[in-house]
Scaffold this motif. Structure first.
Motif, PDB file in Angstrom:
ATOM      1  N   TYR A 142       0.823  -1.207   0.000  1.00 28.47           N
ATOM      2  CA  TYR A 142       0.000   0.000   0.000  1.00 28.47           C
ATOM      3  C   TYR A 142       0.861   1.262   0.000  1.00 28.47           C
ATOM      4  CZ  TYR A 142      -4.667  -2.018   0.430  1.00 28.47           C
ATOM      5  OH  TYR A 142      -5.864  -2.653   0.170  1.00 28.47           O
ATOM      6  N   SER A 143       2.003   1.206   0.672  1.00 26.12           N
ATOM      7  CA  SER A 143       2.881   2.372   0.721  1.00 26.12           C
ATOM      8  C   SER A 143       3.519   2.642  -0.635  1.00 26.12           C
ATOM      9  CB  SER A 143       3.964   2.156   1.780  1.00 26.12           C
ATOM     10  OG  SER A 143       4.871   3.227   1.807  1.00 26.12           O
ATOM     11  N   ILE A 144       4.026   1.597  -1.296  1.00 28.06           N
ATOM     12  CA  ILE A 144       4.686   1.760  -2.595  1.00 28.06           C
ATOM     13  C   ILE A 144       3.712   2.302  -3.632  1.00 28.06           C
ATOM     14  CG2 ILE A 144       5.741   0.490  -4.521  1.00 28.06           C
ATOM     15  CD1 ILE A 144       6.973  -1.378  -2.406  1.00 28.06           C
ATOM     16  N   SER A 145       2.473   1.845  -3.602  1.00 28.96           N
ATOM     17  CA  SER A 145       1.476   2.275  -4.585  1.00 28.96           C
ATOM     18  C   SER A 145       0.905   3.661  -4.282  1.00 28.96           C
ATOM     19  CB  SER A 145       0.331   1.263  -4.642  1.00 28.96           C
ATOM     20  OG  SER A 145      -0.358   1.228  -3.403  1.00 28.96           O
ATOM     21  N   GLY A 146       1.178   4.184  -3.077  1.00 30.56           N
ATOM     22  CA  GLY A 146       0.640   5.494  -2.694  1.00 30.56           C
ATOM     23  C   GLY A 146      -0.756   5.428  -2.125  1.00 30.56           C
ATOM     24  N   ALA A 147      -1.135   4.240  -1.595  1.00 38.34           N
ATOM     25  CA  ALA A 147      -2.487   4.059  -1.065  1.00 38.34           C
ATOM     26  C   ALA A 147      -2.518   3.951   0.458  1.00 38.34           C
ATOM     27  CB  ALA A 147      -3.119   2.811  -1.677  1.00 38.34           C
ATOM     28  N   SER A 148      -1.438   4.326   1.125  1.00 42.56           N
ATOM     29  CA  SER A 148      -1.390   4.191   2.586  1.00 42.56           C
ATOM     30  C   SER A 148      -2.486   4.993   3.276  1.00 42.56           C
ATOM     31  CB  SER A 148      -0.021   4.633   3.112  1.00 42.56           C
ATOM     32  OG  SER A 148       0.987   3.755   2.678  1.00 42.56           O
ATOM     33  N   GLY A 166      11.556   8.011   3.302  1.00 39.63           N
ATOM     34  CA  GLY A 166      12.532   7.881   2.233  1.00 39.63           C
ATOM     35  C   GLY A 166      11.954   7.343   0.939  1.00 39.63           C
ATOM     36  N   ARG A 167      10.702   7.695   0.651  1.00 48.24           N
ATOM     37  CA  ARG A 167      10.013   7.100  -0.509  1.00 48.24           C
ATOM     38  C   ARG A 167       9.110   8.127  -1.177  1.00 48.24           C
ATOM     39  NH1 ARG A 167       7.065   1.929   1.211  1.00 48.24           N
ATOM     40  NH2 ARG A 167       9.019   0.951   0.561  1.00 48.24           N
ATOM     41  N   PHE A 168       8.985   7.989  -2.511  1.00 47.69           N
ATOM     42  CA  PHE A 168       8.003   8.757  -3.272  1.00 47.69           C
ATOM     43  C   PHE A 168       7.277   7.803  -4.210  1.00 47.69           C
ATOM     44  CE2 PHE A 168       6.710  11.038  -7.126  1.00 47.69           C
ATOM     45  CZ  PHE A 168       5.859  11.985  -6.562  1.00 47.69           C
ATOM     46  N   SER A 169       5.947   7.755  -4.098  1.00 46.15           N
ATOM     47  CA  SER A 169       5.137   6.865  -4.930  1.00 46.15           C
ATOM     48  C   SER A 169       4.823   7.539  -6.261  1.00 46.15           C
ATOM     49  CB  SER A 169       3.839   6.508  -4.197  1.00 46.15           C
ATOM     50  OG  SER A 169       4.103   5.880  -2.965  1.00 46.15           O
ATOM     51  N   CYS A 170       5.274   6.928  -7.348  1.00 42.68           N
ATOM     52  CA  CYS A 170       5.171   7.557  -8.662  1.00 42.68           C
ATOM     53  C   CYS A 170       3.778   7.431  -9.278  1.00 42.68           C
ATOM     54  CB  CYS A 170       6.205   6.947  -9.613  1.00 42.68           C
ATOM     55  SG  CYS A 170       7.915   7.152  -9.064  1.00 42.68           S
ATOM     56  N   TYR A 171       3.017   6.435  -8.867  1.00 47.27           N
ATOM     57  CA  TYR A 171       1.710   6.193  -9.483  1.00 47.27           C
ATOM     58  C   TYR A 171       0.562   6.513  -8.524  1.00 47.27           C
ATOM     59  CZ  TYR A 171       4.595   3.599 -12.808  1.00 47.27           C
ATOM     60  OH  TYR A 171       5.554   3.242 -13.725  1.00 47.27           O
ATOM     61  N   PHE A 172       0.767   7.490  -7.650  1.00 48.22           N
ATOM     62  CA  PHE A 172      -0.264   7.838  -6.671  1.00 48.22           C
ATOM     63  C   PHE A 172      -1.569   8.257  -7.339  1.00 48.22           C
ATOM     64  CE2 PHE A 172       1.747  11.864  -7.674  1.00 48.22           C
ATOM     65  CZ  PHE A 172       0.715  12.772  -7.693  1.00 48.22           C
ATOM     66  N   TRP A 209      -1.045  -4.707  -8.036  1.00 47.42           N
ATOM     67  CA  TRP A 209      -0.661  -4.539  -9.442  1.00 47.42           C
ATOM     68  C   TRP A 209       0.079  -3.227  -9.656  1.00 47.42           C
ATOM     69  CZ3 TRP A 209      -2.737  -0.876 -12.984  1.00 47.42           C
ATOM     70  CH2 TRP A 209      -2.252  -1.011 -14.295  1.00 47.42           C
ATOM     71  N   VAL A 210      -0.446  -2.145  -9.059  1.00 50.48           N
ATOM     72  CA  VAL A 210       0.212  -0.847  -9.204  1.00 50.48           C
ATOM     73  C   VAL A 210       1.604  -0.880  -8.585  1.00 50.48           C
ATOM     74  CG1 VAL A 210       0.122   1.590  -8.531  1.00 50.48           C
ATOM     75  CG2 VAL A 210      -1.967   0.434  -9.272  1.00 50.48           C
ATOM     76  N   GLU A 252       9.349   0.995 -11.719  1.00 48.75           N
ATOM     77  CA  GLU A 252       9.588   2.305 -11.086  1.00 48.75           C
ATOM     78  C   GLU A 252       8.346   2.803 -10.347  1.00 48.75           C
ATOM     79  OE1 GLU A 252      12.601   3.320 -11.093  1.00 48.75           O
ATOM     80  OE2 GLU A 252      13.268   1.843 -12.569  1.00 48.75           O
ATOM     81  N   ALA A 253       7.694   1.899  -9.617  1.00 50.38           N
ATOM     82  CA  ALA A 253       6.483   2.273  -8.877  1.00 50.38           C
ATOM     83  C   ALA A 253       6.781   3.291  -7.787  1.00 50.38           C
ATOM     84  CB  ALA A 253       5.825   1.031  -8.274  1.00 50.38           C
ATOM     85  N   SER A 254       7.985   3.254  -7.271  1.00 48.33           N
ATOM     86  CA  SER A 254       8.351   4.224  -6.236  1.00 48.33           C
ATOM     87  C   SER A 254       9.846   4.506  -6.292  1.00 48.33           C
ATOM     88  CB  SER A 254       7.972   3.715  -4.846  1.00 48.33           C
ATOM     89  OG  SER A 254       8.745   2.581  -4.505  1.00 48.33           O
TER      90      SER A 254
END
Length: 512
Positions: A248-254, A409-415, A466-467, A472-474
């Motif tokens: 959820y964090s990598i996809s930007g859904a936290s 230390g993360r930025f989700s590219c597909y938020f 899937w996201v 380069e998801a994050s």
């Protein structure tokens, strides 16, 4: 109303900003700033305000300084209250279990509220060493009383980790940690008279929440679906595994797992539909506010939920009074109330992200949304909804992305893609969860709803996985310090001011 700038329309915003800055200085320089000095400076600033009532500029500066010194006063006072010395050695006390016990390796962890004994500490993070012979720890639940003997210790940092665990605990009202050995505790009846009415209400709500978990959400859901549904509907993230949390964090859904303004907004719409007609006026708003705060208490009163609840309450009161709902003032008043209640919540990550996300939405939504012709959007309702979702998501991400990089230390590219999936599904999940609670008298209907909820939660998690699996998801491994974090926000604001005056100049030239 005649003002000398847009900032004058939001006087509470300045007060909240200087109050927060005063809390920051008071905490960071707690060895240099005393409560007496801060109080004397606050009184001096108030005197200046009263003397120079007719000098707007000087009075405005004095109000800012008064707010700053007031922030220093309340943080100094708060630190004195929670800085009570701990007893030396082992101490015997009675306490009540204030959270659902969670097994972590060889220990059982839970929140413990001490209600009497030799110690004056009220909230403790307890770790109970499991007894594999009698396994009595399995019978420990929320609300159970116990008598124990252990050593109360000040929280310590985790090795070389940058995470400030002691500050995190202080933000949430905890002043000590303890390790309880198997032979030094037993269950007992504990009087709760020393607890405040709010604490007793929260304890009763946690008991009810635990019973709800066992009664409704174990019907047809597997462990992963159960964990997501419980986190989204009841604010209990204890069942979320590290793998699922990372997905959820990598996809930007936290943000859908942490109760926030999104969830309270959905609950508000649901309550509005249940209460019905606007003709009820004050009664209708009171019923909605009561429902919102009942839900907030039920889910544990996290900073983001409290922020959203206070804002909804303020909006409702302003609406009943038929006054203009100036959102930034409402947000600032919410911050002032929360900082007075607990000044250390300024350091809470949820508090920071919640306020910055809403602030950036309130400031940037209207000008960015206006980049597309309103007449065009009115002719295409679907595109209007899509554009609104894009603007809200980007504004909120602009506000929280620097904090996310700083803390995680993360930025989700597909938020943006993620929000188009999870926000509609989150609405359905919350409505289904509420419907399940209402359908408790019809087991067959409850079972059917559980199956539907299982499908929706499973679909959401599958889409999020899937996201997160996309290339380069994050962006990982981002490292910035406090100064760099501040500079990022200064650059954003500076760029915004330049863009504002540039576009205003373009509009003026176009009008001639």
């Amino acid at each position: 109303m005649k003002t000398n700038g847009k900032i004058q329309l939001f006087p509470l915003l300045r007060i909240a900003a200087f109050l927060a800055f005063g809390i920051f200085l008071g905490y960071e320089w707690r060895g240099l700033i005393s409560q007496d000095i801060a109080l004397a400076c606050f009184v001096a600033a108030v005197v200046v305000i009263l003397i120079f009532r007719r000098h707007d500029m000087l009075q405005g500066v004095a109000i800012c300084f008064a707010s700053l010194f007031l922030g220093a006063v309340i943080i100094c006072r708060h630190l004195q209250q929670i800085g009570i010395p701990l007893p030396n050695g082992d101490v015997t006390y009675k306490g009540v279990v204030a959270s659902v016990p969670q097994e972590r390796g060889k220990v059982l962890r839970f929140d413990l509220w001490i209600v009497d004994g030799d110690s004056t500490v009220r909230r403790v993070k307890a770790s109970l060493l499991k007894d594999t012979l009698t396994r009595q720890y399995l019978h420990l639940n929320v609300g159970d009383g116990l008598v124990a003997t252990s050593k109360l210790e000040r929280p310590a940092k985790f090795g070389r980790s940058s995470f400030d665990y002691p500050l995190y605990l202080r933000c949430h009202g905890f002043t000590a940690t303890t390790l309880i050995l198997p032979d030094f505790w037993k269950k007992t009846v504990v009087s709760l008279k020393r607890l405040s009415h709010l604490d007793r209400t929260k304890l009763a709500a946690m008991r009810f929440r635990q019973a709800t978990l066992q009664r409704y959400f174990s019907n047809g859901l597997d462990d992963e679906e159960m964990a997501v549904a419980v986190a989204m509907a009841l604010g209990d993230k204890s069942r979320i595994t590290n793998d699922l949390r990372d997905v959820y964090s990598i996809s930007g859904a936290s943000h859908v797992l942490a109760l926030s303004g999104l969830h309270l907004g959905i609950i508000y719409i649901l309550l509005s539909l249940i209460v019905g007609s606007r003709r009820l006026g004050v009664v209708r708003e009171l019923l909605i506010i009561l429902g919102i705060w009942s839900y907030a208490v039920f889910t544990g009163l996290s900073p983001s939920v409290v922020r959203a609840s206070v804002m909804i309450t303020i909006y409702a009161v302003i609406g009943v009074m038929r006054r203009d709902r100036m959102s930034l003032n409402a947000l600032a008043l919410t911050a002032i109330i929360m900082l007075f209640a607990n000044p250390l919540c300024l350091y809470d990550v949820g508090f920071q992200m919640s306020f910055l996300a809403v602030f950036f939405i309130l400031v940037y939504y209207k000008p960015v949304y206006g980049l597309v012709s309103s007449s065009f959007l009115m002719r295409h309702p679907v595109l209007k909804w899509v554009w609104a979702m894009v603007v809200v998501s980007c504004c909120a991400q602009l506000g929280v992305a620097p904090l996310t990089a700083y803390y995680f230390g993360r930025f989700s590219c597909y938020f943006l893609l993620t929000n188009f999936v999870v926000i509609p599904l989150a609405t359905v999940i919350l409505y289904l969860a509420a419907a399940m609670m209402m359908a408790s008298l019809w087991p067959s209907l409850l079972s059917w709803m559980a199956k539907v909820l299982s499908i929706v939660v499973g679909l959401q998690t599958a889409m999020v996985r899937w996201v997160s699996s996309l290339p380069e998801a994050s962006i990982e491994g981002i490292t910035i310090n406090r100064v760099q974090l501040l500079l990022v926000y200064v650059i954003i604001m500076a760029f915004s001011v330049v863009a504002y005056y540039f576009t205003r100049g373009v509009r003026r030239r176009a009008s001639f």
